[in-house]
Design a protein around this motif. Structure first.
Motif, PDB file in Angstrom:
ATOM      1  N   SER A 171      -7.725  -6.755  21.912  1.00  0.00           N
ATOM      2  CA  SER A 171      -8.272  -6.827  20.556  1.00  0.00           C
ATOM      3  C   SER A 171      -8.704  -5.449  20.061  1.00  0.00           C
ATOM      4  O   SER A 171      -8.455  -5.079  18.906  1.00  0.00           O
ATOM      5  N   GLU A 172      -9.347  -4.662  20.931  1.00  0.00           N
ATOM      6  CA  GLU A 172      -9.776  -3.315  20.554  1.00  0.00           C
ATOM      7  C   GLU A 172      -8.574  -2.422  20.250  1.00  0.00           C
ATOM      8  O   GLU A 172      -8.593  -1.625  19.309  1.00  0.00           O
ATOM      9  N   ILE A 173      -7.529  -2.556  21.059  1.00  0.00           N
ATOM     10  CA  ILE A 173      -6.317  -1.760  20.817  1.00  0.00           C
ATOM     11  C   ILE A 173      -5.685  -2.162  19.491  1.00  0.00           C
ATOM     12  O   ILE A 173      -5.212  -1.315  18.725  1.00  0.00           O
ATOM     13  N   GLY A 174      -5.689  -3.466  19.210  1.00  0.00           N
ATOM     14  CA  GLY A 174      -5.144  -3.945  17.943  1.00  0.00           C
ATOM     15  C   GLY A 174      -5.870  -3.343  16.753  1.00  0.00           C
ATOM     16  O   GLY A 174      -5.251  -2.965  15.748  1.00  0.00           O
ATOM     17  N   VAL A 208      -6.580 -14.754  37.838  1.00  0.00           N
ATOM     18  CA  VAL A 208      -6.885 -13.405  37.375  1.00  0.00           C
ATOM     19  C   VAL A 208      -5.604 -12.607  37.185  1.00  0.00           C
ATOM     20  O   VAL A 208      -4.568 -12.894  37.784  1.00  0.00           O
ATOM     21  N   TYR A 209      -5.714 -11.591  36.336  1.00  0.00           N
ATOM     22  CA  TYR A 209      -4.585 -10.722  36.033  1.00  0.00           C
ATOM     23  C   TYR A 209      -4.503  -9.597  37.059  1.00  0.00           C
ATOM     24  O   TYR A 209      -5.521  -9.024  37.450  1.00  0.00           O
ATOM     25  N   ASN A 210      -3.288  -9.272  37.448  1.00  0.00           N
ATOM     26  CA  ASN A 210      -3.072  -8.128  38.320  1.00  0.00           C
ATOM     27  C   ASN A 210      -3.521  -6.867  37.578  1.00  0.00           C
ATOM     28  O   ASN A 210      -2.982  -6.541  36.519  1.00  0.00           O
ATOM     29  N   PRO A 211      -4.511  -6.127  38.092  1.00  0.00           N
ATOM     30  CA  PRO A 211      -5.060  -4.992  37.336  1.00  0.00           C
ATOM     31  C   PRO A 211      -4.075  -3.844  37.148  1.00  0.00           C
ATOM     32  O   PRO A 211      -4.070  -3.198  36.099  1.00  0.00           O
ATOM     33  N   THR A 212      -3.236  -3.580  38.153  1.00  0.00           N
ATOM     34  CA  THR A 212      -2.268  -2.484  38.025  1.00  0.00           C
ATOM     35  C   THR A 212      -1.291  -2.759  36.892  1.00  0.00           C
ATOM     36  O   THR A 212      -1.024  -1.897  36.046  1.00  0.00           O
ATOM     37  N   PHE A 217       0.447  -2.112  31.098  1.00  0.00           N
ATOM     38  CA  PHE A 217       0.808  -2.644  29.783  1.00  0.00           C
ATOM     39  C   PHE A 217      -0.143  -2.123  28.708  1.00  0.00           C
ATOM     40  O   PHE A 217       0.279  -1.656  27.647  1.00  0.00           O
ATOM     41  N   LEU A 218      -1.450  -2.184  28.980  1.00  0.00           N
ATOM     42  CA  LEU A 218      -2.445  -1.813  27.977  1.00  0.00           C
ATOM     43  C   LEU A 218      -2.400  -0.323  27.638  1.00  0.00           C
ATOM     44  O   LEU A 218      -2.631   0.067  26.488  1.00  0.00           O
ATOM     45  N   LYS A 219      -2.105   0.510  28.632  1.00  0.00           N
ATOM     46  CA  LYS A 219      -1.983   1.949  28.358  1.00  0.00           C
ATOM     47  C   LYS A 219      -0.840   2.216  27.385  1.00  0.00           C
ATOM     48  O   LYS A 219      -0.978   2.995  26.436  1.00  0.00           O
ATOM     49  N   ALA A 220       0.301   1.572  27.629  1.00  0.00           N
ATOM     50  CA  ALA A 220       1.444   1.741  26.727  1.00  0.00           C
ATOM     51  C   ALA A 220       1.134   1.151  25.356  1.00  0.00           C
ATOM     52  O   ALA A 220       1.495   1.731  24.316  1.00  0.00           O
ATOM     53  N   PHE A 221       0.467   0.018  25.342  1.00  0.00           N
ATOM     54  CA  PHE A 221       0.108  -0.647  24.087  1.00  0.00           C
ATOM     55  C   PHE A 221      -0.814   0.244  23.256  1.00  0.00           C
ATOM     56  O   PHE A 221      -0.656   0.383  22.037  1.00  0.00           O
ATOM     57  N   GLN A 222      -1.768   0.895  23.912  1.00  0.00           N
ATOM     58  CA  GLN A 222      -2.689   1.784  23.203  1.00  0.00           C
ATOM     59  C   GLN A 222      -2.002   3.080  22.775  1.00  0.00           C
ATOM     60  O   GLN A 222      -2.217   3.578  21.667  1.00  0.00           O
ATOM     61  N   ARG A 223      -1.165   3.621  23.651  1.00  0.00           N
ATOM     62  CA  ARG A 223      -0.511   4.904  23.369  1.00  0.00           C
ATOM     63  C   ARG A 223       0.516   4.787  22.247  1.00  0.00           C
ATOM     64  O   ARG A 223       0.575   5.628  21.346  1.00  0.00           O
ATOM     65  N   ASP A 226       2.680  -0.398  20.763  1.00  0.00           N
ATOM     66  CA  ASP A 226       3.827  -1.276  20.980  1.00  0.00           C
ATOM     67  C   ASP A 226       3.888  -1.609  22.466  1.00  0.00           C
ATOM     68  O   ASP A 226       3.223  -0.969  23.290  1.00  0.00           O
ATOM     69  N   TYR A 227       4.717  -2.578  22.816  1.00  0.00           N
ATOM     70  CA  TYR A 227       4.835  -2.986  24.208  1.00  0.00           C
ATOM     71  C   TYR A 227       5.646  -1.956  25.000  1.00  0.00           C
ATOM     72  O   TYR A 227       6.495  -1.258  24.441  1.00  0.00           O
ATOM     73  N   PRO A 228       5.416  -1.852  26.305  1.00  0.00           N
ATOM     74  CA  PRO A 228       6.233  -0.944  27.120  1.00  0.00           C
ATOM     75  C   PRO A 228       7.679  -1.433  27.182  1.00  0.00           C
ATOM     76  O   PRO A 228       7.950  -2.635  27.069  1.00  0.00           O
ATOM     77  N   ASP A 229       8.608  -0.501  27.358  1.00  0.00           N
ATOM     78  CA  ASP A 229      10.027  -0.877  27.430  1.00  0.00           C
ATOM     79  C   ASP A 229      10.301  -1.766  28.639  1.00  0.00           C
ATOM     80  O   ASP A 229      11.091  -2.707  28.567  1.00  0.00           O
ATOM     81  N   GLU A 230       9.655  -1.437  29.760  1.00  0.00           N
ATOM     82  CA  GLU A 230       9.802  -2.237  30.978  1.00  0.00           C
ATOM     83  C   GLU A 230       8.511  -3.016  31.191  1.00  0.00           C
ATOM     84  O   GLU A 230       7.431  -2.431  31.246  1.00  0.00           O
ATOM     85  N   ILE A 231       8.622  -4.314  31.325  1.00  0.00           N
ATOM     86  CA  ILE A 231       7.427  -5.143  31.405  1.00  0.00           C
ATOM     87  C   ILE A 231       6.742  -5.042  32.762  1.00  0.00           C
ATOM     88  O   ILE A 231       5.542  -5.286  32.891  1.00  0.00           O
ATOM     89  N   LEU A 232       7.485  -4.663  33.808  1.00  0.00           N
ATOM     90  CA  LEU A 232       6.914  -4.545  35.148  1.00  0.00           C
ATOM     91  C   LEU A 232       6.863  -3.090  35.580  1.00  0.00           C
ATOM     92  O   LEU A 232       7.830  -2.345  35.407  1.00  0.00           O
TER      93      LEU A 232
END
Length: 325
Positions: A171-174, A208-212, A217-223, A226-232
């Motif tokens: 939400s903050e990134i949004g 729980v979500y895998n933190p790594t 994902f969140l770093k790419a979303f903030q940077r 948009d979503y990262p090209d590779e989801i994993l």
């Protein structure tokens, strides 16, 4: 606070070479500890014995005890040597493993010293982490005071993000990216699909979500907003060595295929908790044994509670059926 990370110790060579590698590493960590706490230890210098790291550790304990401060020991990747056995599984590696863990091997001698130190000789607490309980099974006689906490429900969310935490960050990134609420919801749905689902205790429903992966994902979303090209994240790819070992077991290949198909959960009577060298080589490798390994390596997870109750023919020692998926 003293920390040892055994992934920094080379497991190559014979028993004597591994002992030298381990002693060199321990002495380096003890030296670093002495330097970091030099003001507190100014009146009680630690004597580093370059031939015997156990003597160095005893000197450290004596020095810390004189200061009146408790000592906490963190040991990470304690099973580094055992993992080599599983991934290679050749006779030479097994002999090397036995040399350091059997009888009076260097690891057994070390953990005997740690156990004695925790019995009123200056060591207040020991926290040990690793991938599996393989080495701990072989260390039982040397360190039979450990309490396994990885299946306790109170620690279920210790090493992962909860749904509300992920939602707050997204939400903050949004807001920063001035994205519509619908895109934030879409991002959450995507993360829920790929990163959520770890449940370490059968006594909780919370996953729980895998933190790594979540932070990737969140770093790419903030940077990029948009979503990262590779989801994993490729840094978290499955360990091929462990998968190859499991696939070579009698039930391993089929169990891996069944788990990937996700059509039916894997039912086991109880999770195996002993994986010593003898067990890895000679114990029957039935579905329960292989499924337990897959669970400990986080390739399988606990099923839902209602599924557990429906698996009437499979029960753990405590009377609860256990379903892995």
């Amino acid at each position: 606070m003293l920390k040892w990370d055994f992934s920094e110790v080379s497991p190559q060579g014979d028993g004597e070479e591994i002992k030298r590698n381990l002693y060199e590493y321990l002495n380096l960590r003890i030296g670093a500890f002495s330097d970091y706490y030099r003001e507190t230890l100014s009146e009680y210098p630690i004597q580093v014995n370059h031939q015997n790291a156990l003597a160095s550790f005893q000197s450290l304990l004596n020095a810390v005890r004189k200061t009146g401060h408790p000592l906490y020991l963190l040991i990470d990747e304690y099973d580094n040597f055992a993992n080599e056995l599983m991934m290679g599984y050749r006779h030479a590696e097994e002999d090397r493993y036995r040399a350091i863990l059997s009888g009076e091997g260097v690891m057994k001698a070390l953990f005997k010293t740690v156990k004695a130190a925790a019995g009123g000789r200056g060591l207040a607490r020991v926290f040990i982490t690793g991938v599996s309980p393989v080495a701990m099974s072989d260390l039982t006689s040397a360190y039979n005071v450990a309490e396994n906490i990885y299946l306790l429900h109170r620690f279920n969310a210790l090493c992962g993000f909860r749904e509300d935490e992920i939602a707050a960050m997204a939400s903050e990134i949004g807001k920063e990216c001035k994205l519509p609420r619908s895109q934030v919801i879409e991002a959450l749905a995507m993360m829920r699909t790929f990163y959520n689902g770890y449940r370490f205790s059968r006594r909780t429903e919370e996953r729980v979500y895998n933190p790594t992966l979540a932070l990737y994902f969140l770093k790419a979303f903030q940077r990029d907003c948009d979503y990262p090209d590779e989801i994993l994240d490729s840094n978290l790819a499955m360990d091929r060595g462990k998968m190859h070992y499991i696939a070579r077991l009698p039930e391993g290949r089929q169990l891996i295929f069944d788990a990937l198909a996700e059509e039916e959960p894997v039912d086991v009577r109880r999770l195996a908790d002993r994986f010593g060298a003898e067990d890895m080589r000679y114990a029957p490798k039935d579905t329960g044994f292989v499924a337990s390994l897959l669970y400990l390596f986080r390739y399988l997870d606990h099923g839902r509670r209602h599924a557990l109750r429906q698996a009437d023919s499979y029960h753990s020692q405590s009377g609860y059926p256990q379903t892995l998926r």
